[in-house]
Write a protein that holds these residues in place. Structure first.
Motif, PDB file in Angstrom:
ATOM      1  N   GLU A 421       0.840  -1.190   0.000  1.00  0.00           N
ATOM      2  CA  GLU A 421       0.000   0.000   0.000  1.00  0.00           C
ATOM      3  C   GLU A 421       0.881   1.249   0.000  1.00  0.00           C
ATOM      4  O   GLU A 421       2.023   1.211   0.437  1.00  0.00           O
ATOM      5  CB  GLU A 421      -0.905   0.034   1.238  1.00  0.00           C
ATOM      6  N   ASN A 422       0.300   2.327  -0.496  1.00  0.00           N
ATOM      7  CA  ASN A 422       1.051   3.581  -0.529  1.00  0.00           C
ATOM      8  C   ASN A 422       0.721   4.499   0.635  1.00  0.00           C
ATOM      9  O   ASN A 422       1.580   5.249   1.095  1.00  0.00           O
ATOM     10  CB  ASN A 422       0.771   4.311  -1.855  1.00  0.00           C
ATOM     11  N   THR A 423      -0.521   4.466   1.113  1.00  0.00           N
ATOM     12  CA  THR A 423      -0.921   5.379   2.183  1.00  0.00           C
ATOM     13  C   THR A 423      -1.253   4.594   3.441  1.00  0.00           C
ATOM     14  O   THR A 423      -1.500   3.377   3.414  1.00  0.00           O
ATOM     15  CB  THR A 423      -2.150   6.214   1.783  1.00  0.00           C
ATOM     16  N   LEU A 424      -1.283   5.311   4.557  1.00  0.00           N
ATOM     17  CA  LEU A 424      -1.579   4.673   5.833  1.00  0.00           C
ATOM     18  C   LEU A 424      -3.029   4.187   5.878  1.00  0.00           C
ATOM     19  O   LEU A 424      -3.320   3.131   6.440  1.00  0.00           O
ATOM     20  CB  LEU A 424      -1.304   5.660   6.973  1.00  0.00           C
ATOM     21  N   ARG A 425      -3.950   4.931   5.292  1.00  0.00           N
ATOM     22  CA  ARG A 425      -5.345   4.488   5.255  1.00  0.00           C
ATOM     23  C   ARG A 425      -5.486   3.168   4.493  1.00  0.00           C
ATOM     24  O   ARG A 425      -6.245   2.288   4.888  1.00  0.00           O
ATOM     25  CB  ARG A 425      -6.232   5.556   4.600  1.00  0.00           C
ATOM     26  N   GLU A 426      -4.773   3.023   3.407  1.00  0.00           N
ATOM     27  CA  GLU A 426      -4.809   1.771   2.652  1.00  0.00           C
ATOM     28  C   GLU A 426      -4.266   0.628   3.509  1.00  0.00           C
ATOM     29  O   GLU A 426      -4.803  -0.486   3.486  1.00  0.00           O
ATOM     30  CB  GLU A 426      -3.996   1.907   1.372  1.00  0.00           C
ATOM     31  N   ARG A 427      -3.224   0.907   4.285  1.00  0.00           N
ATOM     32  CA  ARG A 427      -2.620  -0.147   5.098  1.00  0.00           C
ATOM     33  C   ARG A 427      -3.575  -0.622   6.186  1.00  0.00           C
ATOM     34  O   ARG A 427      -3.596  -1.797   6.537  1.00  0.00           O
ATOM     35  CB  ARG A 427      -1.309   0.370   5.712  1.00  0.00           C
TER      36      ARG A 427
END
Length: 435
Positions: A421-427
């Motif tokens: 993932e690229n962003t923390l929300r995606e993670r």
């Protein structure tokens, strides 16, 4: 739907299992005012595929021991962001001491700087010395602090959402930078705050920063259930941890949110060795090098909030001396964990309990296999979605964990092999949805 995996987060200002860990030969005694130290920890944690590097905060000089929290979280997280490219960066900022507009602007700025890797840990602050540094003769009571926090989060999220989709134009041919009709004031008026808005920044690469929270009181649980994407908890025993986990998930559902939209992450203090004997020897060697900072029984009494003169070191702890859980300026989460710890160790003497050290978070001393099995049990049986890890030393304890425990968690199929993932929300699998 993607497979559920364990969240691992390192507390970058952890003092570890020993109050004098900063004196160890492998420690950096300048860490509390050295941004490069925290940047190095973030780089090591990123190499170990950790979800986040977390920075707690307080804004006063503790009168005893190591200064610990010296640097401002936003400044320090900025240095960590510049040194890394994938790991998430979460920092505490108090709603009692910081204005919502400043919080919204600071964390949105850092989210742009990091490419969408930032989270705000919402705290209400309960330490009286902090209050005096911010003009409070007495801090507000818990109910008021949480009412203020609720308004602050409402304001901050509204500011983050004040630029509607399409507001950022940047058309050089037409000369239109932004569509002013899509940037709306929030015109928030509450009991504690009046904020016009809008924010002066467009949404960050992840929409808005992740929101985390750590309060265990009823007010804290309600705040988390309404707003948080992740919650940090104190849990010493697995059965109460499962009950607390279920209680929070149910509260999230009552607010119309999916229980899977929030990650519950207890704190742990692991000390890892190739065998349990080696791990215990590591603890003993550290204790021998640094000694005990002051009288352990006095430290123990201060931790549990009682007068040391009322304790017989060679008798069990008298439970009737404990204050009621959730005193106005205490932490309900830590109070509850402390009471359970003392009740389950009522057969042991005060001296033995004092030798354990402070037990606000669970200590795991053992082989990598034992630590990995323990984390797996909590993860698979509804006690945790992940952990906030405080190491005995930094970066040494973190490096040992990454070298020996992380591969076991990967082979168990509960931890990532790479960042996908690229962003923390995606993670954390919590897509941005506008308020």
């Amino acid at each position: 739907m993607s497979k559920r995996t364990l969240h691992l987060n390192v507390n970058v200002i952890s003092a570890g299992a020993h109050p004098a860990a900063w004196r160890l030969p492998e420690a950096n005694p300048r860490a509390f005012f050295d941004p490069a130290h925290y940047a190095d920890i973030a780089k090591i944690a990123e190499a170990g595929l950790f979800d986040t590097a977390f920075m707690a905060d307080n804004s006063y000089l503790h009168p005893e021991g190591y200064p610990n929290s010296g640097l401002d979280p936003i400044v320090t997280l900025s240095a960590m962001a510049a040194a890394t490219s994938r790991i998430g960066l979460v920092g505490s900022y108090s709603t009692t001491f910081h204005h919502p507009y400043g919080i919204a602007r600071s964390f949105a700025s850092l989210d742009h700087l990091s490419g969408g890797r930032v989270g705000w840990n919402v705290v209400t602050s309960r330490n009286k010395p902090e209050g005096r540094n911010h003009g409070f003769t007495d801090l507000p009571d818990r109910e008021t602090r949480y009412a203020r926090a609720t308004e602050a989060v409402e304001v901050v999220t509204a500011l983050w959402d004040s630029w509607k989709p399409g507001a950022l134009v940047l058309d050089t041919e037409s000369g239109v930078a932004v569509d002013r009709g899509l940037i709306k004031p929030i015109d928030y008026v509450g009991e504690h705050y009046s904020v016009a808005g809008p924010l002066q920044l467009p949404p960050s690469p992840q929409g808005r920063p992740l929101i985390t929270q750590a309060g265990g009181s009823e007010g804290g649980i309600d705040l988390a259930a309404r707003f948080a994407d992740a919650v940090f908890t104190s849990a010493l025993f697995i059965e109460p941890a499962r009950e607390a986990y279920a209680k929070l998930k149910a509260a999230v559902a009552r607010h119309g949110r999916s229980p899977e939209s929030i990650a519950v992450m207890p704190g742990i203090n692991p000390v890892v060795g190739s065998t349990e004997e080696e791990a215990r020897r590591r603890v003993a060697e550290h204790n021998e090098i640094v000694g005990q900072a002051g009288d352990p029984v006095e430290r123990f009494a201060k931790w549990v909030g009682v007068d040391p003169a009322g304790l017989d070191p060679d008798q069990p702890f008298p439970l009737e001396l404990l204050k009621s859980t959730g005193d106005t300026y205490s932490s309900v989460g830590f109070d509850t964990a402390t009471r359970l710890y003392l009740e389950r160790n009522r057969h042991r003497t005060v001296r033995e309990l004092a030798a354990d050290g402070r037990q606000g978070h669970r200590t795991l001393v053992g082989s990598a296999e034992r630590v990995a099995d323990d984390l797996e049990e909590w993860f698979r049986t509804g006690a945790a979605d992940g952990f906030v890890i405080q190491f005995d030393t930094l970066p040494g304890g973190l490096e040992l964990f990454i070298e020996h425990v992380v591969p076991l968690l990967q082979r168990k199929g509960i931890f990532r092999w790479e960042y996908g993932e690229n962003t923390l929300r995606e993670r954390f699998a919590v897509p941005y949805t506008r308020g």
